[in-house]
Write a protein that holds these residues in place. Structure first.
Motif, PDB file in Angstrom:
ATOM      1  N   SER A  32       0.829  -1.197   0.000  1.00  0.00           N
ATOM      2  CA  SER A  32       0.000   0.000   0.000  1.00  0.00           C
ATOM      3  C   SER A  32       0.868   1.253   0.000  1.00  0.00           C
ATOM      4  O   SER A  32       0.627   2.213  -0.747  1.00  0.00           O
ATOM      5  CB  SER A  32      -0.929  -0.011   1.213  1.00  0.00           C
ATOM      6  OG  SER A  32      -1.725   1.153   1.252  1.00  0.00           O
ATOM      7  N   ALA A  33       1.919   1.248   0.837  1.00  0.00           N
ATOM      8  CA  ALA A  33       2.821   2.408   0.899  1.00  0.00           C
ATOM      9  C   ALA A  33       3.601   2.572  -0.401  1.00  0.00           C
ATOM     10  O   ALA A  33       3.855   3.698  -0.855  1.00  0.00           O
ATOM     11  CB  ALA A  33       3.784   2.255   2.074  1.00  0.00           C
ATOM     12  N   ALA A  40       0.927   5.165  -7.881  1.00  0.00           N
ATOM     13  CA  ALA A  40       0.231   4.118  -8.618  1.00  0.00           C
ATOM     14  C   ALA A  40      -1.127   3.841  -7.982  1.00  0.00           C
ATOM     15  O   ALA A  40      -1.361   4.149  -6.807  1.00  0.00           O
ATOM     16  CB  ALA A  40       1.068   2.840  -8.638  1.00  0.00           C
ATOM     17  N   ARG A  41      -2.013   3.252  -8.766  1.00  0.00           N
ATOM     18  CA  ARG A  41      -3.328   2.890  -8.226  1.00  0.00           C
ATOM     19  C   ARG A  41      -3.236   1.767  -7.205  1.00  0.00           C
ATOM     20  O   ARG A  41      -3.984   1.727  -6.238  1.00  0.00           O
ATOM     21  CB  ARG A  41      -4.260   2.484  -9.367  1.00  0.00           C
ATOM     22  CG  ARG A  41      -4.706   3.625 -10.250  1.00  0.00           C
ATOM     23  CD  ARG A  41      -5.899   3.221 -11.085  1.00  0.00           C
ATOM     24  NE  ARG A  41      -6.347   4.308 -11.950  1.00  0.00           N
ATOM     25  CZ  ARG A  41      -7.444   4.264 -12.707  1.00  0.00           C
ATOM     26  NH1 ARG A  41      -8.197   3.161 -12.696  1.00  0.00           N
ATOM     27  NH2 ARG A  41      -7.779   5.286 -13.451  1.00  0.00           N
ATOM     28  N   ASN A  42      -2.338   0.840  -7.462  1.00  0.00           N
ATOM     29  CA  ASN A  42      -2.222  -0.304  -6.555  1.00  0.00           C
ATOM     30  C   ASN A  42      -0.864  -0.952  -6.757  1.00  0.00           C
ATOM     31  O   ASN A  42      -0.138  -0.652  -7.717  1.00  0.00           O
ATOM     32  CB  ASN A  42      -3.338  -1.315  -6.807  1.00  0.00           C
ATOM     33  CG  ASN A  42      -3.752  -2.053  -5.533  1.00  0.00           C
ATOM     34  OD1 ASN A  42      -2.989  -2.129  -4.564  1.00  0.00           O
ATOM     35  ND2 ASN A  42      -4.965  -2.573  -5.503  1.00  0.00           N
ATOM     36  N   LEU A 124      -6.441  -2.985 -15.437  1.00  0.00           N
ATOM     37  CA  LEU A 124      -4.978  -2.922 -15.402  1.00  0.00           C
ATOM     38  C   LEU A 124      -4.448  -2.654 -16.808  1.00  0.00           C
ATOM     39  O   LEU A 124      -4.364  -3.560 -17.633  1.00  0.00           O
ATOM     40  CB  LEU A 124      -4.396  -4.230 -14.849  1.00  0.00           C
ATOM     41  CG  LEU A 124      -4.947  -4.689 -13.501  1.00  0.00           C
ATOM     42  CD1 LEU A 124      -4.256  -5.957 -13.027  1.00  0.00           C
ATOM     43  CD2 LEU A 124      -4.806  -3.599 -12.459  1.00  0.00           C
ATOM     44  N   GLU A 125      -4.108  -1.420 -17.071  1.00  0.00           N
ATOM     45  CA  GLU A 125      -3.634  -1.045 -18.392  1.00  0.00           C
ATOM     46  C   GLU A 125      -2.123  -0.833 -18.420  1.00  0.00           C
ATOM     47  O   GLU A 125      -1.481  -1.080 -19.434  1.00  0.00           O
ATOM     48  CB  GLU A 125      -4.334   0.238 -18.846  1.00  0.00           C
ATOM     49  CG  GLU A 125      -5.855   0.116 -18.920  1.00  0.00           C
ATOM     50  CD  GLU A 125      -6.300  -0.801 -20.051  1.00  0.00           C
ATOM     51  OE1 GLU A 125      -5.523  -0.996 -21.013  1.00  0.00           O
ATOM     52  OE2 GLU A 125      -7.428  -1.326 -19.985  1.00  0.00           O
ATOM     53  N   ILE A 142       6.812  -8.690  -8.069  1.00  0.00           N
ATOM     54  CA  ILE A 142       6.226  -7.536  -7.405  1.00  0.00           C
ATOM     55  C   ILE A 142       5.956  -6.495  -8.473  1.00  0.00           C
ATOM     56  O   ILE A 142       6.769  -6.307  -9.388  1.00  0.00           O
ATOM     57  CB  ILE A 142       7.134  -6.985  -6.297  1.00  0.00           C
ATOM     58  CG1 ILE A 142       6.453  -5.792  -5.615  1.00  0.00           C
ATOM     59  CG2 ILE A 142       8.526  -6.617  -6.815  1.00  0.00           C
ATOM     60  CD1 ILE A 142       7.141  -5.322  -4.362  1.00  0.00           C
ATOM     61  N   GLY A 143       4.792  -5.853  -8.400  1.00  0.00           N
ATOM     62  CA  GLY A 143       4.457  -4.899  -9.445  1.00  0.00           C
ATOM     63  C   GLY A 143       3.583  -3.773  -8.962  1.00  0.00           C
ATOM     64  O   GLY A 143       2.919  -3.869  -7.926  1.00  0.00           O
ATOM     65  N   VAL A 144       3.615  -2.666  -9.712  1.00  0.00           N
ATOM     66  CA  VAL A 144       2.722  -1.534  -9.480  1.00  0.00           C
ATOM     67  C   VAL A 144       1.861  -1.361 -10.721  1.00  0.00           C
ATOM     68  O   VAL A 144       2.254  -1.710 -11.841  1.00  0.00           O
ATOM     69  CB  VAL A 144       3.508  -0.244  -9.171  1.00  0.00           C
ATOM     70  CG1 VAL A 144       4.027  -0.262  -7.752  1.00  0.00           C
ATOM     71  CG2 VAL A 144       4.660  -0.047 -10.146  1.00  0.00           C
ATOM     72  N   ILE A 145       0.660  -0.822 -10.520  1.00  0.00           N
ATOM     73  CA  ILE A 145      -0.370  -0.856 -11.553  1.00  0.00           C
ATOM     74  C   ILE A 145      -1.017   0.503 -11.700  1.00  0.00           C
ATOM     75  O   ILE A 145      -1.282   1.183 -10.699  1.00  0.00           O
ATOM     76  CB  ILE A 145      -1.441  -1.911 -11.178  1.00  0.00           C
ATOM     77  CG1 ILE A 145      -0.794  -3.293 -11.043  1.00  0.00           C
ATOM     78  CG2 ILE A 145      -2.578  -1.920 -12.171  1.00  0.00           C
ATOM     79  CD1 ILE A 145      -1.366  -4.123  -9.944  1.00  0.00           C
ATOM     80  N   ASN A 146      -1.328   0.874 -12.933  1.00  0.00           N
ATOM     81  CA  ASN A 146      -2.063   2.102 -13.225  1.00  0.00           C
ATOM     82  C   ASN A 146      -3.141   1.832 -14.258  1.00  0.00           C
ATOM     83  O   ASN A 146      -3.102   0.835 -14.989  1.00  0.00           O
ATOM     84  CB  ASN A 146      -1.134   3.201 -13.734  1.00  0.00           C
ATOM     85  CG  ASN A 146      -0.665   4.117 -12.612  1.00  0.00           C
ATOM     86  OD1 ASN A 146      -1.338   4.240 -11.579  1.00  0.00           O
ATOM     87  ND2 ASN A 146       0.467   4.767 -12.805  1.00  0.00           N
ATOM     88  N   GLY A 147      -4.114   2.753 -14.327  1.00  0.00           N
ATOM     89  CA  GLY A 147      -5.181   2.645 -15.306  1.00  0.00           C
ATOM     90  C   GLY A 147      -4.827   3.337 -16.607  1.00  0.00           C
ATOM     91  O   GLY A 147      -3.744   3.925 -16.769  1.00  0.00           O
ATOM     92  N   ALA A 148      -5.784   3.316 -17.542  1.00  0.00           N
ATOM     93  CA  ALA A 148      -5.537   3.847 -18.886  1.00  0.00           C
ATOM     94  C   ALA A 148      -5.232   5.341 -18.874  1.00  0.00           C
ATOM     95  O   ALA A 148      -4.427   5.830 -19.677  1.00  0.00           O
ATOM     96  CB  ALA A 148      -6.738   3.559 -19.778  1.00  0.00           C
ATOM     97  N   ASP A 149      -5.856   6.105 -17.980  1.00  0.00           N
ATOM     98  CA  ASP A 149      -5.671   7.557 -17.962  1.00  0.00           C
ATOM     99  C   ASP A 149      -4.511   7.999 -17.071  1.00  0.00           C
ATOM    100  O   ASP A 149      -4.244   9.199 -16.955  1.00  0.00           O
ATOM    101  CB  ASP A 149      -6.961   8.237 -17.479  1.00  0.00           C
ATOM    102  CG  ASP A 149      -8.135   7.970 -18.414  1.00  0.00           C
ATOM    103  OD1 ASP A 149      -7.883   7.792 -19.624  1.00  0.00           O
ATOM    104  OD2 ASP A 149      -9.281   7.931 -17.930  1.00  0.00           O
TER     105      ASP A 149
END
Length: 382
Positions: A32-33, A40-42, A124-125, A142-149
């Motif tokens: 989360s941190a 990032a979103r998550n 997950l884009e 381990i990964g970080v994720i963002n959306g399309a925008d």
């Protein structure tokens, strides 16, 4: 060339990494941190043993934006078609780090089954992933994720994960050891449950650290023993005094790492006039250092009616192999080394080697002491 982020900038993340193995689920606070720090979103961690047929452990930093049934459905589908995950396939060695766009063309991704059934429903884009592993066989991404925008991840983001990698892999090794030790201990406790032997592990301060199901039932009934201030006590005063003396002796033995183990037994009667056998045994310390919260003594309770095969009981009490337990039982019932060798169809030299191993495991120095400990243990708990 990207500029490495200052060490102070990741200090709080490192602290969360090393507290992660003790959390349930592990590393959730760190993830989360990490997502917050990287904008990032998550963030997520997928852990697996490097063996086929072991389901992965998936931990999200923040709650997924889907209903629980949808989460279960997508996780199940991910497990079935995970081999189609382009980022996971690219992360094939420790330290490998890529963004999703670096490993697959966006048009090809959008038309793929994995995108339609897994990535798309999650939204997950954009992803950045890194492979981590530890020598014992645990590995994962381990990964970080963002959306399309949202913005894509860059070289500074990669530098952040690279700086965290040695800490992640060291913490993963700690997690692997904790998991292995807990699994082995639980296997022993489950076995003793099946033998209906109440088993309690005491700390260096004499407090109860763990009790198997049989012991919990015994303490709950309060007829034979109880927990008082976290300590094990017998209901009857005189036997309790004797038990406390045995526990104190076992604790004193534990403080001397290279000395022989302490093993003593006693009998008492329950309110139902049943004979109860009690065995107190010191535990060898795993390191030179010791502390009062570490496991130090194990106490076994068994009723006289709980008759078990001698070799089976010896195997469980002293962590012997079936062959070692057979030899120990032969020696305890009067056979000499030569006679035992003949019964086991082994050479006398081989039997002598086995005997040395048994003496070490039981925690005694001589064969006469071994016979005494085996006979007393079987007489009390068998």
């Amino acid at each position: 060339m990207p500029v490495e982020r200052p060490l102070l900038e990741i200090d709080d993340l490192v602290s969360l990494i090393y507290s992660g193995p003790m959390e349930t689920p592990p590393w959730q606070r760190f993830l989360s941190a990490l997502a917050d720090r990287m904008g990032a979103r998550n963030a997520a961690l997928v852990l697996r043993l490097s063996r086929q047929g072991i389901p992965p452990l998936v931990v999200w930093g923040k709650p997924p934006p889907l209903s629980a049934p949808d989460v279960r459905r997508i996780h199940a589908r991910h497990a079935e078609i995970g081999h189609l995950d382009p980022l996971r396939n690219a992360l094939d060695r420790p330290g490998a780090i890529f963004t999703l766009d670096e490993v697959v063309d966006r048009d090809a991704l959008s038309s793929s089954q994995f995108y339609r059934e897994v990535l798309g429903p999650w939204g997950l884009e954009k992803q950045l992933g890194m492979y981590i592993a530890e020598p014992g066989g645990w590995e994962g991404n381990i990964g970080v994720i963002n959306g399309a925008d949202d913005p894509d991840f860059d070289e500074d983001d990669k530098a952040m994960l690279r700086a965290l990698r040695p800490h992640l892999e060291q913490a993963l090794a700690i997690f692997a050891r904790i998991t292995r030790n807990e699994t082995e201990l639980q296997a022993l406790i489950d076995t003793l449950d099946r033998l209906t032997i109440s088993t309690l592990i005491l700390s260096g301060s004499g407090k109860i650290l763990r009790a198997n199901s049989a012991a919990q039932r015994m303490l709950g009934a309060g007829e034979v023993a109880a927990s008082s201030g976290g300590r094990l006590e017998l209901v009857s005063r005189a036997p309790n005094k004797q038990l406390q003396q045995l526990i104190d002796k076992a604790l004193a033995t534990t403080a001397h790492r290279d000395g022989p183990a302490f093993v003593e037994a006693m009998r008492l009667e329950s309110p139902r006039s049943q004979h109860i056998g009690v065995l107190v045994r010191s535990l060898r310390r795993a390191s030179i250092q010791t502390h009062d919260s570490a496991p130090a003594v194990v106490v076994y309770f068994a009723g006289a009616g709980q008759v078990q095969p001698v070799e089976r009981l010896v195997t469980q009490l002293f962590d012997l192999t079936p062959s070692e337990a057979h030899l120990a039982t032969l020696l305890a019932t009067g056979s000499c080394l030569g006679e035992a060798a003949e019964r086991l169809r082994l050479t006398e030299n081989t039997v002598r080697t086995y005997c040395k191993t048994i003496l070490n495991k039981v925690g005694v120095r001589r064969q006469t002491e071994l016979v005494r400990v085996i006979l007393r243990s079987v007489a009390v708990l068998g």
